[in-house]
Write an enzyme that holds these catalytic residues in place. Structure first.
Site, PDB file in Angstrom:
ATOM      1  N   ASP A 146      -3.523  -7.660  10.512  1.00 29.31           N
ATOM      2  CA  ASP A 146      -4.244  -6.902   9.316  1.00 29.31           C
ATOM      3  C   ASP A 146      -5.049  -7.726   8.636  1.00 29.31           C
ATOM      4  OD1 ASP A 146      -4.382  -5.165   7.253  1.00 29.31           O
ATOM      5  OD2 ASP A 146      -2.432  -4.818   6.967  1.00 29.31           O
ATOM      6  N   ASP A 219      -4.536   3.307   4.634  1.00 23.29           N
ATOM      7  CA  ASP A 219      -3.292   3.576   4.701  1.00 23.29           C
ATOM      8  C   ASP A 219      -2.918   5.186   4.750  1.00 23.29           C
ATOM      9  OD1 ASP A 219      -3.184   0.981   4.900  1.00 23.29           O
ATOM     10  OD2 ASP A 219      -1.784   0.682   3.476  1.00 23.29           O
TER      11      ASP A 219
HETATM   12  C1  GAL Z   1      -1.914  -2.591   4.726  1.00 19.57           C
HETATM   13  C2  GAL Z   1      -1.633  -1.901   6.252  1.00 19.57           C
HETATM   14  C3  GAL Z   1      -0.129  -1.277   6.024  1.00 19.57           C
HETATM   15  C4  GAL Z   1       0.796  -2.373   5.903  1.00 19.57           C
HETATM   16  C5  GAL Z   1       0.466  -3.197   4.582  1.00 19.57           C
HETATM   17  C6  GAL Z   1       1.515  -4.143   4.668  1.00 19.57           C
HETATM   18  O1  GAL Z   1      -2.999  -3.228   4.968  1.00 19.57           O
HETATM   19  O2  GAL Z   1      -2.715  -0.990   6.376  1.00 19.57           O
HETATM   20  O3  GAL Z   1       0.009  -0.542   7.120  1.00 19.57           O
HETATM   21  O4  GAL Z   1       0.881  -3.059   6.984  1.00 19.57           O
HETATM   22  O5  GAL Z   1      -0.866  -3.843   4.791  1.00 19.57           O
HETATM   23  O6  GAL Z   1       1.176  -5.030   3.429  1.00 19.57           O
END
Ligand code: GAL
Length: 401
Positions: A146, A219
């Site tokens: 990520d 998200d």
């Molecule tokens: C976001 C991601 C989510 C989750 C989250 C965790 O950036 O899109 O799916 O992984 O971080 O902090």
């Protein structure tokens, strides 16, 4: 068998490991469960074990859900040698991976190319190979990587936008190579899931660097509007998906929030048409039977997992009704008709236009949510409740002459 020299044994071990690594992964969209959408920072070792137990007990494993993925907040500080540790919620990652494997399932983990993950835990910047090796040693099968703080830590220091994007691509390439090298050593392939919210047309460059799936949007939330907005952004991306590399409109929210059963059905139907990864994100130990019925509907999963691997598309829309289709192996076709409006479509019934789907005459198929045989006739009025879907599989479509 005894080898005459340790060298031969070593060479053979290497050959087996390389051969094992060459096993293709994600030939159909990955299926499993991920901790984030319901548990977020509350995920822990017992929760992952409970999820694995439930995947088996509920029949989800038999339906194809294999990956049990730990999302953000498992990470501890780096030790004196820079090796990543786990925090107190995950006392022994290798033992946890062994437990998940003992159930016939696979296990996934989460990190990012920056200094910190989105939840502020240590990420992999400067430790890519070391982390990939740790994952491989623990027995990890899947990594969600990520972007998060890589933007501030690295990209923002470069004024030129194109150069920023190159840095991002290089960062994903670096982890992909690190995973390949770690996998070659252990013989266990690791699926690479890119999560950078669709920046810089990720679908154009992720497959070449070995990405098996890539998020196409921000998200998802357990609300109809969020699901519908995401679906609307998928049109036009269909040609980028295929066996081994998939567009990822984010994990499932089926069973979460206040989604109605109709909304849960439409969400799941769309993910099937879109050849999207099916990563459930609900509270498995407390799953209601009607949610389990949606998540384990084998006919709908068969659309998602169709071996042709061709992502479907929006064929046309008429008012607030959208018609999506997906070509399946053997010439079959899936048709999803969704009432995306907030009212029941009764005063102005929607009339199906088979010509717009390249079809003629009357089509026989199976309604995958009722299990009944149905026929679809040109111009027939179809009435759907708000946010509900009619999903039909036509095994032998009669095409227009
Ligand atoms: C976001 C991601 C989510 C989750 C989250 C965790 O950036 O899109 O799916 O992984 O971080 O902090």
């Amino acid at each position: 068998m005894r080898f005459r020299t340790p060298l031969i044994a070593l060479a053979l071990a290497f050959t087996f490991a390389t051969a094992a690594y060459a096993q293709p992964v994600a030939q159909t969209p990955p299926m499993g469960w991920n901790s984030w959408n319901y548990f977020a920072g509350k995920v822990d070792d017992p929760g992952i074990r409970a999820a694995a137990d439930q995947i088996v007990a509920t029949g989800m494993k038999d339906a194809g859900y294999i990956y049990v993925n730990i999302d953000d907040t498992w990470e501890g500080p780096r030790d004196a040698n820079g090796k990543i540790t786990t925090n107190s919620k995950f006392p022994d990652m290798k033992a946890l991976a062994d437990y998940v494997h003992s159930k016939g399932l696979k296990i996934g983990i989460y990190s990012g190319p920056g200094n910190k993950t989105c939840a502020g835990f240590p990420a992999s910047l400067g430790h890519e190979q070391q982390d990939a090796d740790s994952y491989a040693d623990w027995g990890i099968d899947y990594l969600k990587y990520d972007l998060c703080s890589f933007r501030e830590d690295v990209m923002a220091k470069e004024p030129d936008h194109a150069a920023q994007m190159r840095l991002m691509i290089d960062a994903y390439d670096k982890m992909s190579k690190a995973l390949k090298s770690a996998s070659a050593r252990t013989g266990r392939p690791i699926v690479l899931s890119l999560c950078q919210y669709g920046w810089d047309a990720v679908w154009e460059w992720a497959p070449a660097l070995g990405g098996n799936l890539w998020r196409t949007t921000g998200d998802i939330q357990p609300r109809w509007q969020s699901i519908y907005d995401i679906v609307s952004e998928q049109s036009g991306l269909e040609s980028y998906a295929g066996p081994g590399h998939w567009n990822d409109p984010d994990m499932l929210e089926v069973g979460n929030g206040k989604l109605t059963l109709a909304e849960n059905r439409s969400h799941f139907s769309w993910w099937a048409i879109l050849a999207a990864p099916l990563l459930a994100g609900n509270d498995l130990p407390n799953m209601k039977p009607e949610i389990k019925a949606i998540l384990t509907n084998k006919d709908v999963i068969a659309i998602n997992q169709d071996a042709l691997g061709k992502q479907g598309k929006r064929a046309y829309s008429d008012g607030e009704v959208e018609v999506w289709t997906r070509e399946l192996q053997g010439g079959a076709l899936a048709v999803a008709i969704v009432n995306v409006g907030s009212d029941r479509n009764s005063t102005h019934p929607f009339h199906l236009n088979l010509g717009k789907l390249g079809l003629g005459a009357t089509q026989s198929g199976k309604d995958l949510w009722t299990g009944k045989q149905v026929s679809l006739t040109d111009n027939e009025p179809i009435e759907l409740a708000s946010h509900d879907v009619l999903l039909v599989r036509i095994d032998h479509p009669a095409h227009a002459k």
